[in-house]
Scaffold this active site. Structure first.
Site, mmCIF file in Angstrom:
data_model
loop_
_atom_site.group_PDB
_atom_site.id
_atom_site.type_symbol
_atom_site.label_atom_id
_atom_site.label_comp_id
_atom_site.label_asym_id
_atom_site.label_seq_id
_atom_site.Cartn_x
_atom_site.Cartn_y
_atom_site.Cartn_z
ATOM 1 N N LYS A 1 0.837 -1.214 0.000
ATOM 2 C CA LYS A 1 0.000 0.000 0.000
ATOM 3 C C LYS A 1 0.868 1.260 0.000
ATOM 4 C CE LYS A 1 -4.290 -1.850 0.919
ATOM 5 N NZ LYS A 1 -5.666 -1.580 0.760
ATOM 6 N N LYS B 1 -3.473 -8.634 -8.363
ATOM 7 C CA LYS B 1 -4.872 -8.908 -8.003
ATOM 8 C C LYS B 1 -5.769 -7.762 -8.456
ATOM 9 C CE LYS B 1 -5.954 -6.771 -3.705
ATOM 10 N NZ LYS B 1 -6.895 -6.729 -2.659
ATOM 11 N N LYS C 1 -9.484 -1.985 -6.617
ATOM 12 C CA LYS C 1 -10.201 -0.743 -6.927
ATOM 13 C C LYS C 1 -9.231 0.345 -7.357
ATOM 14 C CE LYS C 1 -13.259 -1.455 -3.046
ATOM 15 N NZ LYS C 1 -12.225 -1.738 -2.030
HETATM 16 N N1 AQP Z 1 -8.816 -9.422 -6.387
HETATM 17 C C1 AQP Z 1 -9.464 -9.922 -5.349
HETATM 18 N N2 AQP Z 1 -9.705 -11.242 -5.277
HETATM 19 C C2 AQP Z 1 -10.391 -11.769 -4.236
HETATM 20 N N3 AQP Z 1 -10.861 -11.033 -3.204
HETATM 21 C C3 AQP Z 1 -10.637 -9.707 -3.234
HETATM 22 N N4 AQP Z 1 -10.964 -8.714 -2.384
HETATM 23 C C4 AQP Z 1 -10.505 -7.541 -2.874
HETATM 24 N N5 AQP Z 1 -9.861 -7.737 -4.041
HETATM 25 C C5 AQP Z 1 -9.928 -9.084 -4.296
HETATM 26 C C6 AQP Z 1 -11.702 -8.896 -1.148
HETATM 27 O O1 AQP Z 1 -12.708 -7.902 -1.082
HETATM 28 C C7 AQP Z 1 -12.909 -7.541 0.281
HETATM 29 C C8 AQP Z 1 -12.898 -6.065 0.437
HETATM 30 O O2 AQP Z 1 -11.637 -5.535 0.173
HETATM 31 P P1 AQP Z 1 -11.316 -4.039 0.597
HETATM 32 O O3 AQP Z 1 -12.140 -3.127 -0.174
HETATM 33 O O4 AQP Z 1 -11.452 -3.875 2.053
HETATM 34 O O5 AQP Z 1 -9.808 -3.833 0.321
HETATM 35 P P2 AQP Z 1 -8.855 -4.507 -0.656
HETATM 36 O O6 AQP Z 1 -8.698 -5.957 -0.381
HETATM 37 O O7 AQP Z 1 -7.614 -3.690 -0.573
HETATM 38 O O8 AQP Z 1 -9.653 -4.323 -2.011
HETATM 39 P P3 AQP Z 1 -9.168 -3.526 -3.256
HETATM 40 O O9 AQP Z 1 -10.203 -3.557 -4.287
HETATM 41 O O10 AQP Z 1 -7.804 -3.994 -3.622
HETATM 42 O O11 AQP Z 1 -9.141 -2.063 -2.682
HETATM 43 P P4 AQP Z 1 -8.015 -0.961 -2.706
HETATM 44 O O12 AQP Z 1 -7.592 -0.832 -4.147
HETATM 45 O O13 AQP Z 1 -8.678 0.257 -2.169
HETATM 46 O O14 AQP Z 1 -6.898 -1.453 -1.803
HETATM 47 C C9 AQP Z 1 -11.843 -8.261 1.106
HETATM 48 O O15 AQP Z 1 -12.436 -9.397 1.711
HETATM 49 C C10 AQP Z 1 -10.830 -8.673 0.089
HETATM 50 O O16 AQP Z 1 -10.137 -9.850 0.458
#
Ligand code: AQP
Length: 328
Positions: A111, A191, A194
């Protein structure tokens, strides 16, 4: 009945990684457990969003959760900042967490490299807020994607430490593994996320998705339609694994290996199958968008229930650690 707790950050548009990795599980979990699901806007502050962007994203994520099938009659859906006990318990847990444990968290490195201009302390202590989210509801079962497993282990250690220092208070949360722990992004390299611009949006219209799929990488060794492909190394085929029937997958596998089926046709099949899932979600989300009072009502009721559960825990925690209770 066991309790479960999970959250999603309002940091952008929900994508099919969030849907497959989290929301599909939430819909199942709400049937088996007493479920608390949360839009974690305090976590999102680590990215310093503009206030109006954050407020709008909270609503979009909340309606995406509902449109995906979370039922407010079965689960408690709320926004983290409406339950101030999350922040209070975070401080108590921060004072129990060794710096060395936080130093080992790999997500902090990911991050902070994604936002080198804003490496704030919140990014570093993020897993402690996550621990507080879980233990505030004394959750025994926590669904996690691959990226979150290390944080859950830290939460378990913190629970053990708290119980050792202050007496048995919290259950140790157990992992519920997702069937899709790591959905890859359209770049095929990291992965789906967002904030990485590699996502298939959950609310995205079918033509936008098809446009993105057209540019997405497939088997790198398949340069022409006449070259036989290998579905096992194809990112597009990995998405078929989630959205396509077994029979059609077998057809695609054979067609790709024999060069009878081209990548564009394979992508069109995927786009149609994606739309069969996304279309109804998009419609339900739009309906909720048109009725903002309904969403407000659901979130207010969820916050009231969550606050009551959280305060029950905090009464016990404050007493055990020697703090005074806030007076009204
Ligand atoms: N690519 C992924 N595959 C499987 N699970 C995923 N999750 C996120 N991306 C994937 C799951 O979604 C839930 C919510 O995630 P989050 O929004 O709290 O944060 P994150 O994991 O950091 O999701 P993003 O989309 O990658 O957000 P940003 O870009 O803001 O950091 C979790 O249960 C996560 O495992």
């Amino acid at each position: 009945m066991f309790r479960t707790m999970s959250g999603i950050q309002p940091t952008g548009n929900l994508h099919i990684g969030n849907y497959l990795g989290a929301l599909v599980n939430w819909v199942e979990l709400q049937k088996q457990y007493e479920a608390f699901f949360c839009v974690v806007d305090l976590h999102a502050l680590t990215q310093r969003p503009a206030p109006e962007t954050l407020r709008a994203a909270v609503r979009e994520v909340a309606l995406g959760i509902l449109a995906s099938g979370v039922d407010p009659e079965q689960a408690t859906l709320f926004v983290q900042s409406e339950v101030p006990q999350h922040a209070e318990l975070t401080w108590i847990m921060t004072c129990l967490t060794p710096l060395g444990d936080l130093n080992r968290m790999t997500q902090f490195k990911d991050k902070s490299s994604a936002q080198p201009e804003n490496i704030n302390a919140g990014l570093f202590t993020y897993p402690i807020l996550q621990t507080a989210d879980i233990v505030l509801y004394r959750a025994e079962r926590v669904p996690v994607g691959e990226d979150q497993e290390q944080h859950l282990e830290l939460a378990r250690e913190t629970v053990r430490r708290f119980n050792h220092v202050y007496g048995e208070t919290f259950p140790e949360p157990q992992v519920v593994r997702s069937k899709a722990p790591r959905v890859m992004g359209l770049d095929g390299e990291s992965k789906m996320s967002k904030s990485r611009n590699n996502e298939i949006g959950l609310f995205e219209p079918a033509d936008v998705t098809m446009q993105k799929l057209r540019g997405a990488k497939t088997d790198p060794a398949r340069l022409r339609k006449t070259d036989p492909g290998n579905p096992q190394v194809c990112n597009i085929f990995s998405y078929h694994g989630f959205f396509t029937s077994e029979a059609q997958r077998a057809e695609i596998d054979a067609g790709c290996r024999s060069a009878q089926l081209g990548c564009v046709d394979c992508k069109k099949m995927l786009a149609a199958n994606l739309e069969a899932v996304k279309g109804p979600i998009r419609e339900r989300a739009e309906d909720l968008r048109q009725h903002p009072a309904r969403l407000d009502e659901i979130l207010a009721a969820g916050a009231a229930k969550a606050r009551a559960a959280a305060e029950e825990t905090m009464v016990m925690v404050r007493e055990r650690v020697g703090l005074r209770a806030p007076r009204s």
